[in-house]
Design an enzyme around this catalytic site. Structure first.
Site, short mmCIF file in Angstrom:
data_model
loop_
_atom_site.label_atom_id
_atom_site.label_comp_id
_atom_site.label_asym_id
_atom_site.label_seq_id
_atom_site.Cartn_x
_atom_site.Cartn_y
_atom_site.Cartn_z
N ASP A 1 0.74 -1.02 -0.07
CA ASP A 1 -0.02 -0.10 -0.07
C ASP A 1 0.80 1.44 0.06
OD1 ASP A 1 -2.35 1.62 0.29
OD2 ASP A 1 -1.98 1.55 2.63
N GLU B 1 -3.56 20.53 0.75
CA GLU B 1 -4.31 21.84 0.89
C GLU B 1 -3.65 22.20 2.29
OE1 GLU B 1 -8.52 21.93 0.19
OE2 GLU B 1 -7.59 22.86 -1.71
N GLY C 1 -5.36 3.32 -3.08
CA GLY C 1 -6.78 3.84 -3.42
C GLY C 1 -6.67 5.50 -3.80
N ASP D 1 -1.33 -0.99 5.94
CA ASP D 1 -1.62 -0.46 7.16
C ASP D 1 -2.89 -0.22 7.71
OD1 ASP D 1 -1.03 3.09 7.41
OD2 ASP D 1 -1.36 1.78 5.38
#
Length: 990
Positions: A359, A469, A645, A752
């Protein structure tokens, strides 16, 4: 439970449910109380190895087949089963305790008696649950109320979808307007929810209040949901539970844990089948040499029992105990502290990993974005020159309002003022174009309202849907321009001098995956100027900003450094221009047909000839030592795939930054495909490239796997690195499964977050990283580490040692059993092929345990190179990928050695000690023990003090047996054939 169905859920009234719903419990156990013993026994006896010994032991209850005492066969089998059951029981108890900790978390529930405490496992569909800030959402809920003033809240969803972006959630408007949360129980209302499904990004439902005048109906979407395993990031929320237990979105995206059997165990199982085949052949040969005389079929069974040691039952005991030792070594390694072994049955799997799937969020990175560079075209500012930016911003708000006449100002001053104004404009634009909200929290001393009124820096935290941001706003604060306030219609900035700048937010155009940009239109309250600010990815902004000759080049330079690049631009609008735009924009939003297309067209009319202000470069902080760890894995012959993702640009930047994709590697970005034809064309384009890293999105991957699964996997497996972005948890598990099926190689999955659990459980080895995203992945994993960098040592040192030691141990145990079986065969051949045991049961058990077990088992401490050398030369790991330590070749060599040594010992004893033939048992058995001890000593590559102790202890035990148990060994030598008839005295000439 039946099929999943839609449901009507009454607020605060679980008793009104129209169907039964599952309990809200998390269960990662493989067995329950009733299935534990049958399940463990089934998993043991479904393999030929243990089933063979069970049948062997049972045969001793038949009088005509019995060769000795029952304990000769049942004690070793019972010991094997006892060790296995105890190990499984310990793991199940640990898993139960971990699940109990999660299921016992306490939440507040609204009821007619007020607020009551309830455990997570006691929550039902229809309950009104209060979730505090930083608390895990215990079940899938509809968002009803929030304590936040702006009427919304943020969720951290990284445990669900792997994205670090905080998600904005909105409560049901009708319930948010109620005076207090207790009023939720006073109204007559219900939620209609769709049937449970795995789609975590969409939801369809309605909210109805029947006692309103008129009745209130509101549509519900994903914005009104609070999925389980997410964490509330702001305020306190109240929700009504709609799904529990196995119907949770997070659970439906998680596959059931499977009982993992190591490849090494399967190989050993195959070797035991070969040994069993040899056992049958030897038994048939013995009976054939007797010309199948008498009750030959009984003789076959007796020979099968007599030579049963060809298949060593102690092999399983030794390997299981060895795995426990390897697991203990991993846990006690001080260089990888905090490592936990949750599946002690597969440590040797770590030594043969060919594909590692990892991941991104929280595994390779720390979820911390850091501002690295501001580029204005003619000048760039890095981390070491931010003080210059700060001085430019300070001078912009402290210099006099009137400038010096051009004739009196030096040229350098004009250049300096030009740069200063450009820096100021860029910083102000970055401070305005975002969706960040500053929140002031009470710290026990300062009242929250007072802190917000005075903009206390110590109480302020930033909330946003993207860490990018937040990092940009934190950077503008560090250089002097601070975001101190924001609501839905205004924004406040504080200058270095303490002055507050007020801006009215006229329009916001949020970031979308399709547009790859976001914009905002603000009015400066002090001047009345209206400005349209926009930031976005360089691929879309290049066609929006005015022509320039440096954007493309500098974006490429920054991207090569692994920075995520954002292009910032602005456009000044007159009042008339804005009013015209607003009228068209509102009209487009009121359209019923093609609303999104019309809105996009109106916005694009504004996105023309914008002034390019600057480029910003932010970096997602990598975990410590990720780059050298990936370099070690690459050199070891392990191909690394990153499944995330997150967005394509983010994933690509991280892959470059982590050196998953090296600087000299080409990258093929698989374009978006939706049809079979597009996928075919893109696969052909990809096939023409060689030694090229692949970057592909989840949508395109799904299309390719649907139509061209074999072709795609064949090409992808040849890539040095693969990056799959926008992957769902189900897709991650599917990729792992396809790799296993197509390549036949071992896979290791590292993650994780809760969205990685399916992948971790599907892989041959699952490794969970304990980090900021919680423990869900580590609890479901086979191995748990605290940092990604520990993976290098886990594989290169412990994995390699575990596999090589297991191979050596298994071969020595087989050698030990074949030696004594060969001696038995020689003995039976010499004495008319009689099915009579050479050694009594006590000697057989002693031979496999106290006399040779310690030296042979001490091989689990042997190592061919030091751990530092294994880490320095990961190429040593490559040899293990071919399975050379335990192959048919090495097995055959050890079989020949065993036959040779057993034959020499038995024939030698009978030839050299013919005159003392009555003591042949003691002589041959002593030679056998000494040979085994000597073989271990000659095989050891690195001596450990426990090895020496094992050798001396075994020798001492045998000498003590000769002294105190001589009646079992050498005092008499009686052989029995049939039913106790003494075998006649004989010699070799008989």
């Amino acid at each position: 439970m039946g099929d999943f169905r839609p449901r009507t859920v009454w607020l605060g009234h679980p008793e009104k449910r129209e169907q039964r719903y599952p309990k809200n419990v998390i269960n990662n156990q493989k067995y329950n109380f009733f299935t534990f013993l049958p399940g463990v026994l089934f998993n043991q006896f479904k393999y030929f190895f243990n089933l063979y010994f069970l049948l062997l032991s049972c045969s001793q209850f038949v009088e005509e087949l019995r060769l000795g005492a029952l304990y000769t066969y049942w004690v070793p089998l019972g010991l094997v089963l006892f060790i296995t059951i105890m190990r499984e029981a310990i793991e199940e108890i640990r898993c139960y305790l971990r699940d109990k900790e999660v299921n016992s978390q306490v939440y507040s529930r609204l009821s007619t008696r007020g607020t009551v405490k309830v455990k997570s496992s006691g929550i039902q569909v229809g309950d009104l649950i209060i979730v505090e800030k930083n608390q895990r959402v215990p079940a899938d809920m509809i968002f009803l109320r929030t304590s936040e003033r702006n009427g919304s809240c943020f969720l951290r969803t990284d445990q669900l979808d792997g994205e670090t972006d905080w998600k904005l959630r909105l409560p049901v408007a009708c319930t948010q307007r109620l005076p207090t949360a207790a009023d939720l129980l006073q109204i007559r209302s219900y939620v209609y929810a769709e049937e449970p499904n795995i789609d975590i990004h969409n939801f369809i439902g309605t909210f109805t209040r029947e006692d309103g005048d008129p009745p209130v109906n509101e549509s519900l979407s994903i914005e009104n949901t609070l999925w389980a395993s997410t964490v509330v990031a702001s305020g306190t929320v109240v929700g009504v539970v709609i799904y529990t237990g196995k119907e949770l979105r997070s659970v439906m995206n998680t596959s059931n844990p499977r009982h993992k059997v190591g490849l090494f165990d399967l190989e050993v199982n195959c070797l035991t089948k070969i040994l069993f085949g040899a056992l049958v052949v030897v038994s048939l040969v013995m009976v054939a040499l007797q010309h199948f005389a008498g009750r030959w079929y009984l003789q076959i069974f007796r020979f099968l029992l007599l030579f049963s040691h060809i298949v060593p039952i102690s092999l399983r005991v030794n390997l299981d105990m060895g795995k426990m030792v390897f697991s203990w070594m991993i846990k006690k390694d001080s260089k990888i502290p905090g490592t936990v072994v949750r599946a002690s049955t597969i440590p040797e799997q770590l030594g043969r990993i060919s594909y590692l799937l990892t991941d991104k969020t929280g595994t390779l990175t720390q979820n911390e974005m850091v501002f690295r560079r501001l580029h204005l075209g003619t000048v760039a500012y890095g981390m070491d020159s931010m003080d210059e930016v700060q001085s430019h911003v300070f001078s912009a708000y402290t210099q006099p309002t009137h400038d010096l006449p051009a004739s009196r100002a030096p040229a350098a001053t004009k250049v300096r003022k030009t740069i200063s104004s450009r820096v100021h404009e860029a910083v102000k634009a970055i401070a305005l174009v975002h969706n960040v909200t500053p929140v002031y929290e009470s710290n026990g001393v300062t009242d929250q309202a007072e802190a917000e009124q005075h903009y206390e820096d110590t109480c302020r935290v930033y909330q946003a849907s993207s860490p990018d941001e937040v990092s940009l706003v934190q950077w503008t604060e560090s250089v002097g321009l601070t975001l101190v306030g924001r609501d839905q219609s205004s924004m406040q900035l504080r200058t270095p001098t303490g002055q507050i700048l007020n801006f009215t937010i006229l329009q916001i155009f949020p970031f979308t995956y399709e547009s790859k940009r976001m914009g905002i239109i603000v009015r400066d309250e002090s001047t009345g100027e209206i400005t349209f600010y926009m930031k976005g990815a360089d691929v879309v902004m290049a066609g929006i900003v005015q022509y320039n000759d440096w954007l493309e080049e500098e974006c490429g330079n920054m991207a090569r450094e692994g920075l995520r690049v954002l292009v910032v631009s602005k456009k000044s609008l007159t009042e008339e221009q804005y009013q015209d735009f607003e009228a068209r924009y509102v009209q487009a939003k009121l359209s019923v047909h093609d609303r999104s297309l019309k809105v996009a067209t109106v916005i694009e009319s504004l996105e023309m000839e914008m002034e390019l202000l600057c480029l910003t470069g932010v970096e997602d902080q990598l975990q410590t030592d990720v780059r050298p760890t990936l370099e070690i894995l690459r050199n070891a012959g392990i191909r690394v795939w990153m499944l995330t993702g997150d967005k394509l640009e983010t994933a690509t930047c991280t892959a470059k930054n982590a050196h998953l994709i090296t600087r000299n590697q080409d990258i093929h970005v698989f374009r978006q495909v939706t049809t079979r034809g597009e996928a075919h064309l893109e696969l052909n384009a990809f096939r023409r490239k060689h030694d090229c890293a692949l970057v592909i999105s989840g949508d395109s991957l799904e299309v390719c796997l649907k139509y061209y699964e074999y072709e795609f996997m064949e090409l992808a497996c040849q890539c040095p690195a693969v990056v799959c972005c926008r992957c769902t948890p189900t897709q991650k598990a599917q990729i792992v499964r396809l790799l296993q099926e197509r390549t036949g190689k071992l896979t290791c999955a590292v993650g994780d977050g809760g969205n990685d659990v399916s992948m971790i459980q599907e892989a041959d080895c699952g490794v969970g990283v304990e980090g900021k995203e919680g423990k869900q992945a580590s609890l479901a994993a086979d191995f748990s580490v605290t940092q990604f960098k520990h993976l290098g040592r886990l594989l290169m040192v412990h994995g390699r040692n575990s596999y090589k030691r297991s191979a050596a141990l298994s071969q020595f145990v087989i050698h030990r059993s074949l030696c004594i079986s060969t001696m038995q065969a020689v003995f039976s051949s010499v004495f008319y092929f009689a099915s009579v045991p050479l050694y009594q049961g006590f000697l057989i058990i002693g031979y496999s345990t106290i006399y040779t077990m310690f030296p042979v088992f001490s091989l689990v401490l042997d190592k061919d190179v030091k751990s530092e050398v294994a880490m320095l030369y990961p190429e040593l790991y490559k040899d293990l990928l071919k399975g050379r330590p335990l192959s048919f070749k090495t097995f055959l060599i050890w079989v020949l050695i065993s036959i040779y040594q057993g034959s020499i010992i038995m024939y030698g004893a009978m030839l050299l000690f013919e005159s003392e033939f009555v003591h042949i048992v003691a002589i041959s058995f002593t030679s056998l023990i000494l040979t085994e001890l000597l073989m271990v000593a000659l095989t050891v590559q690195t001596w450990h003090w426990l090895m020496i102790v094992g050798e001396l202890l075994s020798l001492a035990c045998y000498i003590a047996s000769l002294v105190f148990l001589h009646e079992f060994i050498g005092l008499y030598f009686q052989l029995y054939v049939g039913r106790g008839v003494p075998f006649p005295a004989c010699n070799l000439d008989h």
